[in-house]
Design a protein around this motif. Structure first.
Motif, PDB file in Angstrom:
ATOM      1  N   HIS A  71      31.265  31.987 -21.319  1.00  0.00           N
ATOM      2  CA  HIS A  71      32.594  32.428 -20.896  1.00  0.00           C
ATOM      3  C   HIS A  71      33.095  31.730 -19.642  1.00  0.00           C
ATOM      4  O   HIS A  71      34.312  31.673 -19.414  1.00  0.00           O
ATOM      5  CB  HIS A  71      32.608  33.956 -20.747  1.00  0.00           C
ATOM      6  CG  HIS A  71      32.615  34.650 -22.069  1.00  0.00           C
ATOM      7  ND1 HIS A  71      33.781  34.879 -22.783  1.00  0.00           N
ATOM      8  CD2 HIS A  71      31.607  35.109 -22.851  1.00  0.00           C
ATOM      9  CE1 HIS A  71      33.492  35.472 -23.923  1.00  0.00           C
ATOM     10  NE2 HIS A  71      32.177  35.623 -23.995  1.00  0.00           N
ATOM     11  N   SER A  72      32.187  31.144 -18.847  1.00  0.00           N
ATOM     12  CA  SER A  72      32.641  30.335 -17.716  1.00  0.00           C
ATOM     13  C   SER A  72      33.352  29.077 -18.206  1.00  0.00           C
ATOM     14  O   SER A  72      34.153  28.482 -17.470  1.00  0.00           O
ATOM     15  CB  SER A  72      31.462  29.952 -16.824  1.00  0.00           C
ATOM     16  OG  SER A  72      30.542  29.113 -17.505  1.00  0.00           O
ATOM     17  N   ARG A  73      33.098  28.687 -19.442  1.00  0.00           N
ATOM     18  CA  ARG A  73      33.764  27.546 -20.063  1.00  0.00           C
ATOM     19  C   ARG A  73      34.935  27.991 -20.936  1.00  0.00           C
ATOM     20  O   ARG A  73      36.033  27.456 -20.854  1.00  0.00           O
ATOM     21  CB  ARG A  73      32.761  26.747 -20.907  1.00  0.00           C
ATOM     22  CG  ARG A  73      31.735  26.017 -20.090  1.00  0.00           C
ATOM     23  CD  ARG A  73      30.511  25.599 -20.898  1.00  0.00           C
ATOM     24  NE  ARG A  73      29.654  24.719 -20.134  1.00  0.00           N
ATOM     25  CZ  ARG A  73      28.852  25.118 -19.155  1.00  0.00           C
ATOM     26  NH1 ARG A  73      28.775  26.408 -18.852  1.00  0.00           N
ATOM     27  NH2 ARG A  73      28.112  24.249 -18.486  1.00  0.00           N
ATOM     28  N   TRP A  74      34.673  28.941 -21.799  1.00  0.00           N
ATOM     29  CA  TRP A  74      35.672  29.333 -22.785  1.00  0.00           C
ATOM     30  C   TRP A  74      36.920  29.950 -22.151  1.00  0.00           C
ATOM     31  O   TRP A  74      38.040  29.599 -22.530  1.00  0.00           O
ATOM     32  CB  TRP A  74      35.075  30.332 -23.773  1.00  0.00           C
ATOM     33  CG  TRP A  74      33.930  29.814 -24.572  1.00  0.00           C
ATOM     34  CD1 TRP A  74      33.500  28.514 -24.681  1.00  0.00           C
ATOM     35  CD2 TRP A  74      33.040  30.587 -25.383  1.00  0.00           C
ATOM     36  NE1 TRP A  74      32.405  28.435 -25.502  1.00  0.00           N
ATOM     37  CE2 TRP A  74      32.095  29.682 -25.947  1.00  0.00           C
ATOM     38  CE3 TRP A  74      32.945  31.952 -25.688  1.00  0.00           C
ATOM     39  CZ2 TRP A  74      31.079  30.116 -26.815  1.00  0.00           C
ATOM     40  CZ3 TRP A  74      31.936  32.375 -26.528  1.00  0.00           C
ATOM     41  CH2 TRP A  74      31.015  31.477 -27.091  1.00  0.00           C
ATOM     42  N   ASP A  75      36.722  30.852 -21.199  1.00  0.00           N
ATOM     43  CA  ASP A  75      37.854  31.606 -20.667  1.00  0.00           C
ATOM     44  C   ASP A  75      38.835  30.707 -19.920  1.00  0.00           C
ATOM     45  O   ASP A  75      40.053  30.817 -20.106  1.00  0.00           O
ATOM     46  CB  ASP A  75      37.366  32.737 -19.755  1.00  0.00           C
ATOM     47  CG  ASP A  75      36.547  33.788 -20.496  1.00  0.00           C
ATOM     48  OD1 ASP A  75      36.477  33.712 -21.738  1.00  0.00           O
ATOM     49  OD2 ASP A  75      35.965  34.661 -19.837  1.00  0.00           O
ATOM     50  N   ILE A  76      38.305  29.817 -19.076  1.00  0.00           N
ATOM     51  CA  ILE A  76      39.197  28.950 -18.311  1.00  0.00           C
ATOM     52  C   ILE A  76      39.886  27.928 -19.212  1.00  0.00           C
ATOM     53  O   ILE A  76      41.053  27.589 -19.025  1.00  0.00           O
ATOM     54  CB  ILE A  76      38.440  28.268 -17.148  1.00  0.00           C
ATOM     55  CG1 ILE A  76      39.432  27.670 -16.157  1.00  0.00           C
ATOM     56  CG2 ILE A  76      37.480  27.205 -17.662  1.00  0.00           C
ATOM     57  CD1 ILE A  76      38.771  27.221 -14.870  1.00  0.00           C
TER      58      ILE A  76
END
Length: 297
Positions: A84-89
Motif C-alpha cells: 500500500h505504500s506503492r499502490w495508494d500513492i
C-alpha cells in the motif's frame, strides 16, 4: 520544467533530485525539514497529495515512493505496508492526472523486476510472462494503477528496476562490508541471476524518458549483462582484493529472512530489450567496470 517527485529522499531519489537541480522540483516527503536538510532548500516540499485537486502546471511526475522491500521480514503487516505504500500513492497520482485539464506530459512510475517472479536461468525481457508470486502481485497492481493515467496528453513509462549499484545506498551498501572483510561469497549454489544496473545509468534512463516523447510503456532498468550470484560475488570480492569462498546456505537464508529469502536465492536474468530498442546507451555494461567506478580505491 516543473517536476513532481515522490520518493526523493531515497537512494535513487537523492541522485535523481541532484541531477534535476536546474528544474523546479516539488518533492513529496513525510518530513519536510529532514528532506530539505538532505536534498537542499532550493525545492518545494509537500507532505501530502490530499490537498491537491489536479496536477495542472506540472510537466513531469516521477513516482519512486515505497517501503523498501528488503527492510524487514515479510510478516502480513509488512506485506501490507510494502504494497500500500506503492499502490495508494500511485492511485492518487493517477486520479490527479485524470482530473487535470492540462495534465503532465509524462508520468514515470517505479516498479521492479520482481514482476517476473522466478525464471531460473532463462534470459527474460519485457515480453516474458510472469510467474504468480508475492513480488509479482506487488508490481502488477502497482503498474496497473500507473498505466491508467495513460492518455493522448500523458504518456506513462514504467521502470522495472533491478539491483541498483551505488556507493551510498541500496543493496551494495549492505553487501560491501562482509566482502571488504573477506567474509563474502555466493548464496546457495550461486547460479541464480543478479540483474544489476549502475546508479548513473538508472538516472540517465529516467532523463532519457523525460526527453524522448515517443517513449512510453514498460522498460527494464537493468544492465544488458546480468550475471550469476557466483560471478557477482567474485567481482565484488576482486574489487576489494579479497577472496569470495564463504557460502551462505539457502536454508540459512530462509531461517534468517523467511519468505523474503526467495529474492536472493532465486534471482533472475533480465535484459533491457525495450530501452536498447529505443536507442538508450548504457555507460556501464560490464560489472567489473561498474564496481571499479563505485569503489575506485
Amino acid at each position: 520544467m516543473n517536476i513532481l517527485i515522490t520518493g526523493g529522499s531515497g537512494f535513487i531519489g537523492q541522485a535523481l533530485v541532484a541531477s534535476l537541480k536546474s528544474h523546479h522540483l516539488t518533492i513529496l516527503t513525510r518530513n519536510k525539514r529532514k528532506a530539505a536538510k538532505k536534498l537542499g532548500d532550493g525545492h518545494d516540499y509537500i507532505e501530502s497529495l490530499q490537498g491537491l485537486t489536479h496536477l495542472n502546471g506540472f510537466d513531469i511526475v516521477i513516482n519512486l515512493a515505497g517501503e523498501p522491500i528488503i527492510a524487514k521480514r515479510w510478516t502480513d503487516k509488512q506485506k501490507h505496508k510494502i504494497c500500500h505504500s506503492r499502490w495508494d500513492i500511485t492511485a492518487r497520482i493517477t486520479a490527479l492526472i485524470q482530473d487535470s485539464k492540462t495534465p503532465p506530459s509524462c508520468f514515470i512510475s517505479g516498479s521492479a523486476i520482481g514482476f517476473y517472479g522466478a525464471h531460473g536461468d532463462e534470459m527474460i525481457d519485457e515480453h516474458t510472462s510472469p510467474h504468480n508470486e508475492f513480488s509479482h502481485d506487488i508490481c502488477a497492481t502497482w503498474e496497473g494503477l500507473a498505466l491508467q493515467a495513460q492518455s493522448d496528453k500523458t504518456r506513462v513509462c514504467i521502470l522495472r528496476t533491478g539491483i541498483v549499484l551505488g556507493k551510498n545506498g541500496g543493496a551494495l551498501k549492505k553487501m560491501a562490508l562482509p566482502f571488504r572483510l573477506g567474509l563474502g561469497g555466493p548464496i546457495g549454489d550461486g547460479e541464480q541471476g543478479m540483474s544489476w544496473v549502475h546508479l548513473d545509468d538508472m538516472i540517465t534512463l529516467i532523463h532519457f524518458m523525460i526527453t524522448n516523447p515517443a517513449v512510453h510503456g514498460i522498460f527494464n532498468a537493468t544492465s544488458p549483462t546480468p550475471v550469476s550470484n557466483k560471478v557477482f560475488s567474485k567481482a565484488l570480492a576482486d574489487t576489494f582484493n579479497r577472496p569470495a569462498k564463504l557460502t551462505m546456505p539457502t536454508w540459512a537464508m530462509r531461517i534468517l529472512l523467511g519468505e523474503m529469502a526467495s529474492l536472493m536465492t532465486q534471482g533472475q536474468f533480465v535484459l533491457p530489450k525495450r530501452a536498447l530498442e529505443a536507442g538508450f546507451n548504457f555507460k556501464y555494461t560490464q560489472l567489473g567496470s561498474a564496481l571499479n567506478n563505485i569503489y575506485p580505491d
